[in-house]
Design an enzyme around this catalytic site. Structure first.
Site, PDB file in Angstrom:
ATOM      1  N   HIS A  71       1.016  -1.047   0.139  1.00 12.12           N
ATOM      2  CA  HIS A  71      -0.022  -0.194  -0.008  1.00 12.12           C
ATOM      3  C   HIS A  71       0.860   1.207   0.021  1.00 12.12           C
ATOM      4  CE1 HIS A  71       0.538  -1.528   4.160  1.00 12.12           C
ATOM      5  NE2 HIS A  71       0.586  -0.040   4.495  1.00 12.12           N
TER       6      HIS A  71
ATOM      7  N   HIS B 249       0.818   5.203   1.291  1.00 11.57           N
ATOM      8  CA  HIS B 249       0.078   6.203   2.150  1.00 11.57           C
ATOM      9  C   HIS B 249       0.068   7.329   1.247  1.00 11.57           C
ATOM     10  CE1 HIS B 249       0.327   3.972   5.910  1.00 11.57           C
ATOM     11  NE2 HIS B 249       1.409   3.265   5.190  1.00 11.57           N
TER      12      HIS B 249
HETATM   13  P1  AMP Z   1       1.775   0.243   7.294  1.00  8.60           P
HETATM   14  O1  AMP Z   1       2.428   0.476   8.547  1.00  8.60           O
HETATM   15  O2  AMP Z   1       2.582   1.150   6.406  1.00  8.60           O
HETATM   16  O3  AMP Z   1       1.791  -1.233   6.919  1.00  8.60           O
HETATM   17  O4  AMP Z   1       0.423   0.768   7.521  1.00  8.60           O
HETATM   18  C1  AMP Z   1      -0.602   0.301   7.398  1.00  8.60           C
HETATM   19  C2  AMP Z   1      -1.855   1.504   7.597  1.00  8.60           C
HETATM   20  O5  AMP Z   1      -3.164   0.903   7.645  1.00  8.60           O
HETATM   21  C3  AMP Z   1      -1.686   2.216   9.089  1.00  8.60           C
HETATM   22  O6  AMP Z   1      -1.629   3.695   8.501  1.00  8.60           O
HETATM   23  C4  AMP Z   1      -3.157   1.803   9.714  1.00  8.60           C
HETATM   24  O7  AMP Z   1      -3.577   2.992  10.209  1.00  8.60           O
HETATM   25  C5  AMP Z   1      -3.853   1.406   8.457  1.00  8.60           C
HETATM   26  N1  AMP Z   1      -4.930   0.515   8.637  1.00  8.60           N
HETATM   27  C6  AMP Z   1      -4.873  -0.485   9.297  1.00  8.60           C
HETATM   28  N2  AMP Z   1      -6.189  -1.088   9.539  1.00  8.60           N
HETATM   29  C7  AMP Z   1      -6.810  -0.646   8.584  1.00  8.60           C
HETATM   30  C8  AMP Z   1      -8.224  -0.826   8.091  1.00  8.60           C
HETATM   31  N3  AMP Z   1      -8.985  -1.918   8.569  1.00  8.60           N
HETATM   32  N4  AMP Z   1      -8.696   0.088   7.242  1.00  8.60           N
HETATM   33  C9  AMP Z   1      -7.955   1.396   6.899  1.00  8.60           C
HETATM   34  N5  AMP Z   1      -6.707   1.482   7.417  1.00  8.60           N
HETATM   35  C10 AMP Z   1      -6.254   0.758   8.213  1.00  8.60           C
END
Ligand code: AMP
Length: 141
Positions: free
Chosen positions: A102, A104
Site C-alpha cells: 500500500h 500512503h
Molecule cells: P503500514 O504500517 O505502512 O503497513 O500501514 C498500515 C496502515 O493501515 C496504517 O496507517 C493503519 O492506520 C492502516 N489501517 C490498518 N487497518 C486498517 C483498516 N481496516 N482500514 C484502513 N486502514 C487501516
C-alpha cells in the site's frame, strides 16, 4: 515471510471487511486510513496479492502509482493541503504493519505537523465525509 491471504487489506479487497472507499478500478483500490496521520490520509493498494514493493508484479505497481498521483492531486485539492507525503514501507523492520502493498497519501498542513503512524482511530463519520470529499475531487479532475 509468505503472503497471508487473510491479511486485513486482502479481506477489504474481497469485500469481507468494510472500508471508507474512495475509488476502485480493475487493479487498484483506494480507501481512507483508519488511523490517519493527518486529516485526509488515504491509502492506495493494488488488488493483487503482494506483501510489498519487493514482491508485487511491476504492472500492478505501475497501475497503483498512476492512481496514487491522481489521488495525491485530489487529496491536496479536497483538503487544501500545503503538501503531500507519499510513504510506503517494506518489512516489519521498516515499519510495515499490514503485509499487503500500500501507498500512503498523507496531506501536510504545517511543517512537522504529521501525527504518529497507525496510532489513533479516527471517527467513522468523519472518515466517511472525507472519503466523499476525495471522491468529488477525483471526479472533478
Ligand atoms: P503500514 O504500517 O505502512 O503497513 O500501514 C498500515 C496502515 O493501515 C496504517 O496507517 C493503519 O492506520 C492502516 N489501517 C490498518 N487497518 C486498517 C483498516 N481496516 N482500514 C484502513 N486502514 C487501516
Amino acid at each position: 515471510m509468505a503472503y497471508d491471504p487473510n491479511n486485513i487489506f486482502a479481506r477489504i479487497v474481497r469485500g469481507e471487511l468494510p472500508c471508507h472507499r474512495v475509488y476502485e478500478d480493475a487493479d487498484t483500490l483506494v480507501f481512507m486510513d483508519l488511523m490517519p496521520q493527518s486529516p485526509g490520509h488515504t491509502l492506495v493498494i493494488p488488488k493483487i496479492a503482494g506483501e510489498n514493493l519487493l514482491d508485487t508484479p511491476p504492472d500492478s505497481i505501475a497501475a497503483a502509482m498512476c492512481v496514487t498521483q491522481r489521488v495525491a492531486r485530489a487529496v491536496k485539492k479536497a483538503f487544501d493541503a500545503k503538501g503531500i507525503v507519499i510513504t510506503q514501507f517494506n518489512g516489519a523492520a521498516a515499519g510495515q504493519t499490514v503485509f499487503h502493498l500500500h501507498f500512503h497519501v498523507i496531506p501536510v498542513y504545517t511543517l512537522g505537523g504529521l501525527g504518529l503512524h497507525a496510532r489513533s482511530m479516527a471517527d467513522a463519520a468523519v472518515l466517511a465525509e472525507q472519503a466523499e470529499k476525495v471522491r468529488q475531487a477525483l471526479t472533478a479532475e
